[in-house]
Design a protein around this motif. Sequence first.
Motif, PDB file in Angstrom:
ATOM      1  N   ARG A 171       0.729  -1.228  -0.066  1.00  0.00           N
ATOM      2  CA  ARG A 171       0.173  -0.013  -0.074  1.00  0.00           C
ATOM      3  C   ARG A 171       0.993   1.448  -0.173  1.00  0.00           C
ATOM      4  NH1 ARG A 171      -5.504  -0.799   2.840  1.00  0.00           N
ATOM      5  NH2 ARG A 171      -5.915  -3.061   1.471  1.00  0.00           N
ATOM      6  N   CYS A 172       1.910   1.356   0.479  1.00  0.00           N
ATOM      7  CA  CYS A 172       2.766   2.709   0.449  1.00  0.00           C
ATOM      8  C   CYS A 172       4.153   2.538  -0.254  1.00  0.00           C
ATOM      9  CB  CYS A 172       3.297   2.471   2.101  1.00  0.00           C
ATOM     10  SG  CYS A 172       2.074   2.053   3.438  1.00  0.00           S
ATOM     11  N   CYS A 199       4.164   4.880  -3.708  1.00  0.00           N
ATOM     12  CA  CYS A 199       4.423   6.294  -3.624  1.00  0.00           C
ATOM     13  C   CYS A 199       5.599   6.630  -2.786  1.00  0.00           C
ATOM     14  CB  CYS A 199       3.218   7.064  -2.975  1.00  0.00           C
ATOM     15  SG  CYS A 199       1.681   7.028  -3.923  1.00  0.00           S
ATOM     16  N   HIS A 200       5.944   5.721  -1.723  1.00  0.00           N
ATOM     17  CA  HIS A 200       7.141   6.380  -0.991  1.00  0.00           C
ATOM     18  C   HIS A 200       8.283   5.682  -1.143  1.00  0.00           C
ATOM     19  CE1 HIS A 200       4.833   9.077   1.756  1.00  0.00           C
ATOM     20  NE2 HIS A 200       3.818   8.138   1.584  1.00  0.00           N
ATOM     21  N   LYS A 237       6.615  11.702   0.002  1.00  0.00           N
ATOM     22  CA  LYS A 237       7.815  12.210   0.723  1.00  0.00           C
ATOM     23  C   LYS A 237       8.580  10.944   1.400  1.00  0.00           C
ATOM     24  CE  LYS A 237       6.331  16.722   2.700  1.00  0.00           C
ATOM     25  NZ  LYS A 237       5.960  17.337   3.779  1.00  0.00           N
ATOM     26  N   TYR A 262       2.493  12.138  16.005  1.00  0.00           N
ATOM     27  CA  TYR A 262       2.454  12.876  14.619  1.00  0.00           C
ATOM     28  C   TYR A 262       2.194  11.934  13.278  1.00  0.00           C
ATOM     29  CZ  TYR A 262       3.798  15.436  10.392  1.00  0.00           C
ATOM     30  OH  TYR A 262       4.099  15.894   9.083  1.00  0.00           O
ATOM     31  N   SER A 272      -3.524  13.779   3.836  1.00  0.00           N
ATOM     32  CA  SER A 272      -3.317  15.537   3.789  1.00  0.00           C
ATOM     33  C   SER A 272      -3.861  15.612   2.277  1.00  0.00           C
ATOM     34  CB  SER A 272      -1.860  15.743   3.879  1.00  0.00           C
ATOM     35  OG  SER A 272      -1.021  15.702   2.818  1.00  0.00           O
ATOM     36  N   ALA A 324      -2.334  17.292   0.116  1.00  0.00           N
ATOM     37  CA  ALA A 324      -1.184  17.142  -0.781  1.00  0.00           C
ATOM     38  C   ALA A 324      -0.970  15.614  -1.321  1.00  0.00           C
ATOM     39  CB  ALA A 324       0.147  17.460  -0.329  1.00  0.00           C
ATOM     40  N   MET A 330      -1.654  12.470   0.160  1.00  0.00           N
ATOM     41  CA  MET A 330      -1.391  11.295   1.214  1.00  0.00           C
ATOM     42  C   MET A 330      -2.672  10.853   1.527  1.00  0.00           C
ATOM     43  SD  MET A 330       0.095   9.036   3.148  1.00  0.00           S
ATOM     44  CE  MET A 330      -0.107   8.447   4.767  1.00  0.00           C
ATOM     45  N   TRP A 384      -5.684   6.830   5.193  1.00  0.00           N
ATOM     46  CA  TRP A 384      -5.834   5.289   5.401  1.00  0.00           C
ATOM     47  C   TRP A 384      -6.688   4.950   6.417  1.00  0.00           C
ATOM     48  CZ3 TRP A 384      -4.003   2.599   1.666  1.00  0.00           C
ATOM     49  CH2 TRP A 384      -3.249   3.094   0.900  1.00  0.00           C
TER      50      TRP A 384
HETATM   51  C1  HEC Z   1      -0.810   7.655  -3.592  1.00  0.00           C
HETATM   52  C2  HEC Z   1       0.320   7.951  -2.903  1.00  0.00           C
HETATM   53  C3  HEC Z   1       0.700   7.671  -1.773  1.00  0.00           C
HETATM   54  C4  HEC Z   1       0.576   6.399  -0.878  1.00  0.00           C
HETATM   55  C5  HEC Z   1      -0.098   5.246  -1.556  1.00  0.00           C
HETATM   56  C6  HEC Z   1       0.972   6.618   0.402  1.00  0.00           C
HETATM   57  N1  HEC Z   1       1.097   8.024   0.598  1.00  0.00           N
HETATM   58 FE1  HEC Z   1       2.034   8.597   2.209  1.00  0.00          FE
HETATM   59  N2  HEC Z   1       2.203  10.564   1.337  1.00  0.00           N
HETATM   60  C7  HEC Z   1       1.866  10.894   0.197  1.00  0.00           C
HETATM   61  C8  HEC Z   1       2.338  12.266  -0.086  1.00  0.00           C
HETATM   62  C9  HEC Z   1       2.036  12.853  -1.371  1.00  0.00           C
HETATM   63  C10 HEC Z   1       2.647  12.891   1.214  1.00  0.00           C
HETATM   64  C11 HEC Z   1       3.191  14.293   1.231  1.00  0.00           C
HETATM   65  C12 HEC Z   1       1.861  14.829   1.976  1.00  0.00           C
HETATM   66  C13 HEC Z   1       2.032  16.228   2.528  1.00  0.00           C
HETATM   67  O1  HEC Z   1       3.213  16.693   2.562  1.00  0.00           O
HETATM   68  O2  HEC Z   1       1.172  16.712   2.668  1.00  0.00           O
HETATM   69  C14 HEC Z   1       2.814  11.681   2.264  1.00  0.00           C
HETATM   70  C15 HEC Z   1       2.954  11.813   3.646  1.00  0.00           C
HETATM   71  C16 HEC Z   1       3.479  10.692   4.172  1.00  0.00           C
HETATM   72  C17 HEC Z   1       3.524  10.808   5.641  1.00  0.00           C
HETATM   73  C18 HEC Z   1       4.006  11.983   6.417  1.00  0.00           C
HETATM   74  C19 HEC Z   1       5.576  12.470   6.123  1.00  0.00           C
HETATM   75  C20 HEC Z   1       5.868  13.695   6.658  1.00  0.00           C
HETATM   76  O3  HEC Z   1       7.167  13.848   6.720  1.00  0.00           O
HETATM   77  O4  HEC Z   1       5.268  14.480   7.091  1.00  0.00           O
HETATM   78  C21 HEC Z   1       3.466   9.571   6.195  1.00  0.00           C
HETATM   79  C22 HEC Z   1       4.014   9.230   7.600  1.00  0.00           C
HETATM   80  C23 HEC Z   1       3.171   8.762   5.116  1.00  0.00           C
HETATM   81  N3  HEC Z   1       2.960   9.246   4.055  1.00  0.00           N
HETATM   82  C24 HEC Z   1       3.011   7.282   5.430  1.00  0.00           C
HETATM   83  C25 HEC Z   1       2.410   6.552   4.454  1.00  0.00           C
HETATM   84  C26 HEC Z   1       1.995   5.383   4.721  1.00  0.00           C
HETATM   85  C27 HEC Z   1       2.313   4.378   5.900  1.00  0.00           C
HETATM   86  C28 HEC Z   1       1.407   4.735   3.726  1.00  0.00           C
HETATM   87  C29 HEC Z   1       0.888   3.316   3.563  1.00  0.00           C
HETATM   88  C30 HEC Z   1      -0.182   2.767   4.285  1.00  0.00           C
HETATM   89  C31 HEC Z   1       1.371   5.828   2.582  1.00  0.00           C
HETATM   90  N4  HEC Z   1       2.003   6.720   3.338  1.00  0.00           N
HETATM   91  C32 HEC Z   1       0.961   5.480   1.249  1.00  0.00           C
HETATM   92  C33 HEC Z   1       1.664   9.899  -0.757  1.00  0.00           C
HETATM   93  C34 HEC Z   1       1.251   8.601  -0.442  1.00  0.00           C
END
Ligand code: HEC
Length: 211
Positions: free
Chosen positions: A76-77, A80-81, A91, A105, A114, A116, A118, A121
């Motif tokens: 799931r993550c 993108c990450h 990010k 946090y 967010s 932007a 994210m 979930w």
């Molecule tokens: C569709 C793409 C996408 C997926 C899939 C995704 N993320 Fe993200 N995530 C992002 C984006 C884009 C940001 C930056 C958002 C922002 O800065 O507001 C982010 C930010 C974050 C942050 C905050 C980081 C920070 O420095 O503030 C965390 C923690 C995070 N994601 C965890 C996860 C986890 C755990 C999963 C899986 C369950 C996940 N993400 C799945 C796109 C995604």
Amino acid sequence: MKQLWKTGAMALALLPLAVSHAFAEDAKTTTNAPEAKYQSAASPLANVEMYQDINPKAPPMSKAEFDKARQIYFERCAGCHGVLRKGATGKPLTPEKTLAAGTDYLKVFIKYGSPAGMPNWGTSGELSDDEVDLMARYVQQTPPQPPEFGLKDMKATWKVIVPPEQRPKKKMNNYNIENIFSTTLRDTGEVALIDGDTKKIINVVKTGYAV
Ligand code: HEC
């Protein structure tokens, strides 16, 4: 004044004796009730195999939790990450960033997402509160190295779909292949091929995963 000080020192000097005496007394009798209770009250995690990160600051996780989180992360993550959490569409989630952010946090971010990009979930119902907590702790661990998928492994997956002698020897369509571009349809795991001359979709190819 001098006299008082001396008395105090005397009492202090006698203290270890008194204490060791009390212990000797205790040892003769059986363990007292509160002590027995205390010792038998095992931690719920006492028999659980823990995951040991190389970074001592990483929050504790059992081995089973770590394995589950690694699977969720991959499914799931990682799209993108990134598999090594170095960031892509999302990010970077490397420990120097996530440890500084802290579990609370991270939980909020993972639960609510967010604007932007994210995904939310938790509030979307994709992950339970326990899973959100799990992922918040997981992203603070050192990213595990993916197993190497070498040439040998790749070759073992090779399937001949069209044998070379049956493959076309000349161009079979009228498309201007100098002007075809592709667009990733991220959420459906597909790629669209678009004819640049007519701006029409020629074909949608199922790639099977997101980015
Ligand atoms: C569709 C793409 C996408 C997926 C899939 C995704 N993320 Fe993200 N995530 C992002 C984006 C884009 C940001 C930056 C958002 C922002 O800065 O507001 C982010 C930010 C974050 C942050 C905050 C980081 C920070 O420095 O503030 C965390 C923690 C995070 N994601 C965890 C996860 C986890 C755990 C999963 C899986 C369950 C996940 N993400 C799945 C796109 C995604």
